[in-house]
Design an enzyme around this catalytic site. Structure first.
Site, PDB file in Angstrom:
ATOM      1  N   GLY A 172      12.904 -10.024  11.656  1.00  9.84           N
ATOM      2  CA  GLY A 172      13.313  -8.650  11.340  1.00  9.84           C
ATOM      3  C   GLY A 172      12.471  -7.607  12.062  1.00  9.84           C
ATOM      4  O   GLY A 172      13.004  -6.657  12.642  1.00  9.84           O
ATOM      5  N   ASP A 186      11.550   1.943  10.487  1.00  8.84           N
ATOM      6  CA  ASP A 186      10.599   0.968  11.060  1.00  8.84           C
ATOM      7  C   ASP A 186      10.420   1.173  12.564  1.00  8.84           C
ATOM      8  O   ASP A 186       9.306   1.102  13.081  1.00  8.84           O
ATOM      9  CB  ASP A 186      11.082  -0.468  10.810  1.00  8.84           C
ATOM     10  CG  ASP A 186      10.772  -0.942   9.398  1.00  8.84           C
ATOM     11  OD1 ASP A 186       9.834  -0.405   8.775  1.00  8.84           O
ATOM     12  OD2 ASP A 186      11.472  -1.851   8.919  1.00  8.84           O
ATOM     13  N   LYS A 216      15.799  -5.753   2.990  1.00  8.02           N
ATOM     14  CA  LYS A 216      16.293  -4.732   3.932  1.00  8.02           C
ATOM     15  C   LYS A 216      17.755  -4.936   4.330  1.00  8.02           C
ATOM     16  O   LYS A 216      18.481  -3.967   4.543  1.00  8.02           O
ATOM     17  CB  LYS A 216      15.409  -4.700   5.187  1.00  8.02           C
ATOM     18  CG  LYS A 216      13.988  -4.200   4.902  1.00  8.02           C
ATOM     19  CD  LYS A 216      13.162  -4.130   6.177  1.00  8.02           C
ATOM     20  CE  LYS A 216      11.708  -3.830   5.849  1.00  8.02           C
ATOM     21  NZ  LYS A 216      10.867  -3.720   7.039  1.00  8.02           N
ATOM     22  N   LEU A 259       0.826  -1.215   0.000  1.00  8.17           N
ATOM     23  CA  LEU A 259       0.000   0.000   0.000  1.00  8.17           C
ATOM     24  C   LEU A 259       0.858   1.262   0.000  1.00  8.17           C
ATOM     25  O   LEU A 259       0.333   2.370  -0.035  1.00  8.17           O
ATOM     26  CB  LEU A 259      -0.924  -0.005   1.228  1.00  8.17           C
ATOM     27  CG  LEU A 259      -1.960  -1.139   1.267  1.00  8.17           C
ATOM     28  CD1 LEU A 259      -2.685  -1.157   2.604  1.00  8.17           C
ATOM     29  CD2 LEU A 259      -2.970  -1.000   0.134  1.00  8.17           C
TER      30      LEU A 259
HETATM   31  N1  LIG Z   1       2.975  -2.916   9.786  1.00  7.18           N
HETATM   32  C1  LIG Z   1       4.199  -2.756   9.340  1.00  7.18           C
HETATM   33  O1  LIG Z   1       4.594  -1.657   8.912  1.00  7.18           O
HETATM   34  C2  LIG Z   1       5.161  -3.912   9.397  1.00  7.18           C
HETATM   35  C3  LIG Z   1       6.542  -3.686   9.263  1.00  7.18           C
HETATM   36  C4  LIG Z   1       7.401  -4.801   9.325  1.00  7.18           C
HETATM   37  C5  LIG Z   1       6.872  -6.095   9.484  1.00  7.18           C
HETATM   38  N2  LIG Z   1       5.520  -6.266   9.615  1.00  7.18           N
HETATM   39  C6  LIG Z   1       4.957  -7.631   9.779  1.00  7.18           C
HETATM   40  O2  LIG Z   1       5.657  -8.341  10.783  1.00  7.18           O
HETATM   41  C7  LIG Z   1       5.667  -9.738  10.465  1.00  7.18           C
HETATM   42  C8  LIG Z   1       7.033 -10.321  10.757  1.00  7.18           C
HETATM   43  O3  LIG Z   1       7.951  -9.790   9.804  1.00  7.18           O
HETATM   44  P1  LIG Z   1       9.499 -10.162   9.862  1.00  7.18           P
HETATM   45  O4  LIG Z   1      10.186  -9.335   8.854  1.00  7.18           O
HETATM   46  O5  LIG Z   1       9.982 -10.128  11.271  1.00  7.18           O
HETATM   47  O6  LIG Z   1       9.462 -11.700   9.378  1.00  7.18           O
HETATM   48  P2  LIG Z   1      10.554 -12.831   9.679  1.00  7.18           P
HETATM   49  O7  LIG Z   1      11.892 -12.249   9.875  1.00  7.18           O
HETATM   50  O8  LIG Z   1      10.335 -13.866   8.638  1.00  7.18           O
HETATM   51  O9  LIG Z   1      10.090 -13.453  11.113  1.00  7.18           O
HETATM   52  C9  LIG Z   1       8.866 -14.129  11.223  1.00  7.18           C
HETATM   53  C10 LIG Z   1       8.545 -14.319  12.708  1.00  7.18           C
HETATM   54  O10 LIG Z   1       7.247 -14.911  12.819  1.00  7.18           O
HETATM   55  C11 LIG Z   1       7.352 -16.102  13.610  1.00  7.18           C
HETATM   56  N3  LIG Z   1       6.313 -17.053  13.172  1.00  7.18           N
HETATM   57  C12 LIG Z   1       5.996 -17.405  11.906  1.00  7.18           C
HETATM   58  N4  LIG Z   1       4.964 -18.276  11.913  1.00  7.18           N
HETATM   59  C13 LIG Z   1       4.621 -18.470  13.215  1.00  7.18           C
HETATM   60  C14 LIG Z   1       3.630 -19.256  13.868  1.00  7.18           C
HETATM   61  N5  LIG Z   1       2.770 -20.027  13.187  1.00  7.18           N
HETATM   62  N6  LIG Z   1       3.544 -19.193  15.211  1.00  7.18           N
HETATM   63  C15 LIG Z   1       4.395 -18.411  15.920  1.00  7.18           C
HETATM   64  N7  LIG Z   1       5.373 -17.659  15.364  1.00  7.18           N
HETATM   65  C16 LIG Z   1       5.475 -17.685  14.017  1.00  7.18           C
HETATM   66  C17 LIG Z   1       8.751 -16.589  13.379  1.00  7.18           C
HETATM   67  O11 LIG Z   1       9.105 -17.476  14.394  1.00  7.18           O
HETATM   68  P3  LIG Z   1      10.221 -18.632  14.137  1.00  7.18           P
HETATM   69  O12 LIG Z   1      11.544 -17.963  14.350  1.00  7.18           O
HETATM   70  O13 LIG Z   1       9.908 -19.649  15.181  1.00  7.18           O
HETATM   71  O14 LIG Z   1      10.032 -19.122  12.730  1.00  7.18           O
HETATM   72  C18 LIG Z   1       9.505 -15.252  13.436  1.00  7.18           C
HETATM   73  O15 LIG Z   1       9.654 -14.804  14.759  1.00  7.18           O
HETATM   74  C19 LIG Z   1       5.334  -9.853   8.975  1.00  7.18           C
HETATM   75  O16 LIG Z   1       4.185 -10.632   8.828  1.00  7.18           O
HETATM   76  C20 LIG Z   1       5.139  -8.435   8.504  1.00  7.18           C
HETATM   77  O17 LIG Z   1       3.992  -8.286   7.673  1.00  7.18           O
HETATM   78  C21 LIG Z   1       4.659  -5.218   9.570  1.00  7.18           C
END
Ligand SMILES: NC(=O)c1ccc[n+]([C@@H]2O[C@H](COP(=O)([O-])OP(=O)(O)OC[C@H]3O[C@@H](n4cnc5c(N)ncnc54)[C@H](OP(=O)(O)O)[C@@H]3O)[C@@H](O)[C@H]2O)c1
Length: 315
Positions: free
Chosen positions: A154, A126, A90, A40
């Protein structure tokens, strides 16, 4: 090329080499990611440019880590005014910048690039975006809250770092894979060890992803932040059930849309106050706009654009 200026088609696949034929006017900006079609950011940033009378066009560019160096090289020359990076770019973008701001160094990742005459300056908005979103939603800053952070990827790292920077009094990290929570804890301890933060009263620890430990942690928590992507899996259970959440809790989910439906329902059943991640997207984007233009972002315009695009995407 005409289609590149059609607002409904602000999507270029860099593999098609379309980016190599972009004109330098209106000044191009973009979000680089894969997948990126759902982003978006174009709607929100274009509204801000238009409202501010800035001749710019914001694109989506589908590109992953492998092709990022080539795309960035060309975007430097076009020249793009700047760009945002989303998953998975990133960390790679952090490596490709000529110079990095303090925020980028602290977060070890770049989500915003400013192109200063071919010199690429990397920033990270962020963390500050999350902090502003928190204030926007609940009128509180991380420094006033004991926080349970779910997730150590991340987004989890960015939020934990910002919480420490803002002197959060207690930060508890839980991650499904406990080794990853431990790694994040070690990184944060090492990063802040020799800084003024080591002298503050920060209580930083992790707990296991198990109900009794989470329940105990929640009893001493003001705010729970979901930084996991669990909600993206329709089969995954909500990250916390209602019975574990005390009614005084503030709940911030970094996800938005249907991805947070289950968790929101649990939080609301518990009587907790809740916010989704759309505000985080808004405030990180507003900070990026200010870096590119040296102007205050038109927050209301960006929020309205984001909310109406989001509502349309839910229909
Ligand atoms: N609103 C915003 O502006 C914004 C900005 C940044 C990110 N986000 C959101 O934040 C989320 C995480 O992003 P990221 O970059 O940190 O991703 P990432 O680095 O891939 O990390 C994913 C995280 O989710 C956990 N996870 C995945 N499936 C799970 C489940 N079924 N049960 C429990 N934990 C689970 C993983 O745990 P494990 O280590 O155990 O796999 C890990 O801690 C994304 O979905 C993204 O859309 C939003």
């Amino acid at each position: 090329m005409a289609s590149l200026h059609n607002r409904r088609l602000q999507f270029i696949c860099v593999k098609s080499d379309a980016v190599f034929t972009l004109p330098s006017r209106p000044v191009p900006y973009a979000v680089l990611g894969n997948p990126v079609n759902h982003s978006l950011s174009p709607v929100m940033q274009q509204a801000a440019f238009d409202h501010s009378g800035i001749e710019a066009r914001y694109f989506r560019i589908e590109v992953g880590e492998e092709d990022l160096p080539r795309a960035v090289d060309r975007m430097r020359q076009v020249p793009f005014g700047g760009w945002n990076c989303t998953v998975p770019n990133k960390i790679k973008m952090y490596q490709l910048c000529d110079r990095r701001s303090e925020s980028a160094e602290l977060f070890h990742a770049v989500n915003t690039v400013v192109n200063e005459k071919g010199h690429l300056i990397g920033h990270n908005t962020d963390g500050i975006g999350w902090s502003h979103a928190l204030y926007d939603a609940f009128g509180k800053r991380p420094g006033e809250l004991r926080i349970l952070l779910l997730g150590a990827g991340g987004a989890g790292r960015a939020i934990a770092t910002q919480a420490i920077l803002e002197k959060c009094p207690e930060l508890i990290i839980a991650n499904r894979n406990p080794g990853r929570a431990q790694d994040l804890l070690s990184q944060l301890n090492a990063q802040f060890h020799s800084s003024p933060f080591s002298r503050t009263q920060l209580n930083l620890r992790s707990v296991r992803w198990q109900e009794p430990e989470l329940e105990a942690a929640l009893r001493e928590t003001d705010l729970v932040v979901n930084a996991t992507s669990a909600g993206l899996d329709p089969k995954a259970p909500p990250v916390l059930p209602a019975r574990l959440m005390p009614g005084h809790l503030l709940v911030f989910d970094t996800l938005y849309g249907s991805a947070c439906d289950k968790f929101r329902a649990e939080a609301q059943t518990a009587g907790a106050r809740w916010s989704d991640g759309l505000r985080m997207l808004l405030h990180q984007g507003a900070a990026a706009f200010s870096l590119w233009t040296a102007r205050e972002a038109p927050l209301k315009i960006m929020r309205d654009a984001l909310e109406s695009a989001f509502s349309a995407s839910r229909r």
